[in-house]
Design an enzyme around this catalytic site. Sequence first.
Site, PDB file in Angstrom:
ATOM      1  N   TYR A   1       2.261  11.115 -11.946  1.00 26.97           N
ATOM      2  CA  TYR A   1       1.746  10.190 -10.933  1.00 26.97           C
ATOM      3  C   TYR A   1       1.196   8.937 -11.601  1.00 26.97           C
ATOM      4  O   TYR A   1       1.496   7.807 -11.186  1.00 26.97           O
ATOM      5  CB  TYR A   1       0.661  10.873 -10.102  1.00 26.97           C
ATOM      6  CG  TYR A   1       0.015   9.974  -9.075  1.00 26.97           C
ATOM      7  CD1 TYR A   1       0.759   9.410  -8.054  1.00 26.97           C
ATOM      8  CD2 TYR A   1      -1.361   9.698  -9.124  1.00 26.97           C
ATOM      9  CE1 TYR A   1       0.162   8.589  -7.103  1.00 26.97           C
ATOM     10  CE2 TYR A   1      -1.957   8.893  -8.187  1.00 26.97           C
ATOM     11  CZ  TYR A   1      -1.193   8.331  -7.172  1.00 26.97           C
ATOM     12  OH  TYR A   1      -1.787   7.516  -6.230  1.00 26.97           O
TER      13      TYR A   1
ATOM     14  N   PRO B   1     -43.046  13.385  40.649  1.00 26.47           N
ATOM     15  CA  PRO B   1     -44.012  12.480  41.296  1.00 26.47           C
ATOM     16  C   PRO B   1     -45.406  13.095  41.380  1.00 26.47           C
ATOM     17  O   PRO B   1     -45.574  14.267  41.733  1.00 26.47           O
ATOM     18  CB  PRO B   1     -43.399  12.277  42.688  1.00 26.47           C
ATOM     19  CG  PRO B   1     -41.923  12.455  42.470  1.00 26.47           C
ATOM     20  CD  PRO B   1     -41.812  13.547  41.445  1.00 26.47           C
ATOM     21  N   GLY B   2     -46.417  12.299  41.016  1.00 27.82           N
ATOM     22  CA  GLY B   2     -47.808  12.733  41.091  1.00 27.82           C
ATOM     23  C   GLY B   2     -48.284  13.563  39.918  1.00 27.82           C
ATOM     24  O   GLY B   2     -49.480  13.891  39.828  1.00 27.82           O
TER      25      GLY B   2
ATOM     26  N   LYS C   1       2.419   4.938 -11.143  1.00 27.79           N
ATOM     27  CA  LYS C   1       1.520   3.873 -10.667  1.00 27.79           C
ATOM     28  C   LYS C   1       1.405   2.770 -11.710  1.00 27.79           C
ATOM     29  O   LYS C   1       1.346   1.573 -11.368  1.00 27.79           O
ATOM     30  CB  LYS C   1       0.139   4.451 -10.341  1.00 27.79           C
ATOM     31  CG  LYS C   1       0.121   5.470  -9.231  1.00 27.79           C
ATOM     32  CD  LYS C   1       0.635   4.913  -7.912  1.00 27.79           C
ATOM     33  CE  LYS C   1      -0.357   4.042  -7.212  1.00 27.79           C
ATOM     34  NZ  LYS C   1       0.101   3.641  -5.856  1.00 27.79           N
TER      35      LYS C   1
ATOM     36  N   ASN D   1     -10.804   7.822  -5.601  1.00 19.85           N
ATOM     37  CA  ASN D   1     -10.486   8.507  -4.352  1.00 19.85           C
ATOM     38  C   ASN D   1     -11.106   7.731  -3.183  1.00 19.85           C
ATOM     39  O   ASN D   1     -12.283   7.367  -3.231  1.00 19.85           O
ATOM     40  CB  ASN D   1     -11.046   9.930  -4.363  1.00 19.85           C
ATOM     41  CG  ASN D   1     -10.397  10.781  -5.437  1.00 19.85           C
ATOM     42  OD1 ASN D   1      -9.308  11.288  -5.256  1.00 19.85           O
ATOM     43  ND2 ASN D   1     -11.065  10.925  -6.573  1.00 19.85           N
TER      44      ASN D   1
ATOM     45  N   LEU E   1       0.815  -1.213   0.000  1.00 24.67           N
ATOM     46  CA  LEU E   1       0.000   0.000   0.000  1.00 24.67           C
ATOM     47  C   LEU E   1       0.850   1.264   0.000  1.00 24.67           C
ATOM     48  O   LEU E   1       0.321   2.362  -0.189  1.00 24.67           O
ATOM     49  CB  LEU E   1      -0.920   0.019   1.235  1.00 24.67           C
ATOM     50  CG  LEU E   1      -1.700  -1.271   1.535  1.00 24.67           C
ATOM     51  CD1 LEU E   1      -2.565  -1.070   2.775  1.00 24.67           C
ATOM     52  CD2 LEU E   1      -2.541  -1.695   0.349  1.00 24.67           C
TER      53      LEU E   1
END
Length: 372
Positions: A103, A284-285, A107, A132, A53
């Site tokens: 490039y 509560p209640g 490659k 990409n 890689l």
Amino acid sequence: MKILVTGAGGFLGKNLTHNLKIAGYDQVFSYDLNSTEEEFKAYVSECDFVFHLAGVNRPKDTKEFMEGNAGLTGKLIESLKESGNRVPVLLSSSIQAGLNNDYGKSKRAAEELVFSYGRECDLPVYVYRFPNLFGKWSRPDYNTVIATFCHNIARDLPIRIDDPEHIVSLAYVDDVIDQFLRILKTGIKLPPGEFVTFPPSLIYERKLKYIADTIYSFKESREKLMVPDMGDEFVSKLYSTYLSFLPEDAFSYRLKKNEDNRGSFTEFLKSSDRGQVSINVSRPGITKGQHWHNSKNEKFLVVSGKARIEFRKIGTDKVITYHVSGEVPEVVDIPTGYTHNIINEGETDLITVMWANEIYDENHPDTYYETV
């Protein structure tokens, strides 16, 4: 199985090495810029498979393209031959290899070296030409435009788009890793000189403007509470990527709590097609509700405390009662056409997760007061 990963500290290499270990491959040789020549020779002579890689894509001098891509590939292959350890090699190449720039030439030369190695040694080799790549651990201003956009937008920094209509070809790093692991498990052998085809369904073609707008919407979602469209695979993967770029002091965000003497009500999440989730706290209640809906429906889940939920169908006298508590998770559906309430019959605060099938619209609330 001993696996050599070159470029192990890079974006793709880092994702691969961690996922190899998760998959049970505990002998992973990580080669990178900081590795020594002695380590390189040892790894090459002992490995059973190579993920190549490492490469150069943004050098200071264009001469470095050929040195860092074809040169390093040639060094790897010659070292494998010299050590007598002829093993399969997978090369991560680029769609740029089809172009005639510096490039792309470098490659393409690396690809040819790997294919030649496979033919000469009668070994399976795997050459991918990737578009990409994007995903967690990518580097802004280096790996991909998505990394740059995510990094900058998460930090309120400007982004630059020269051509909003420009279409970018993209693949998600986790999808790439899945393909790599399949290669390891299957050990398929392709005809000499044949590329490995990355599944077209996992390649996304998107305009730069769309990508930027979508990432901006992720940032805005904290204020609007809107959940991105997770049914869209690309959006879901892009959102995962964006979250990985959040600054370390910005993982959390506050919500607006609507509070009075009865307790509080806090909206948590909203979705254009899945409604909204809110957190209701009752003292509560206290009795809350006492209303009904024509079309809006809800689900109540008490997560702490004890509650009595009452229903009465509009136009009738019969009252239906459910007793629920946080000790036993139980969802109560709130059907249309029934006036309903929720009463805290415990001694502590009652905490209820409430889902509604639609986002609250103050202009069309579809909520009508009537006691149970």
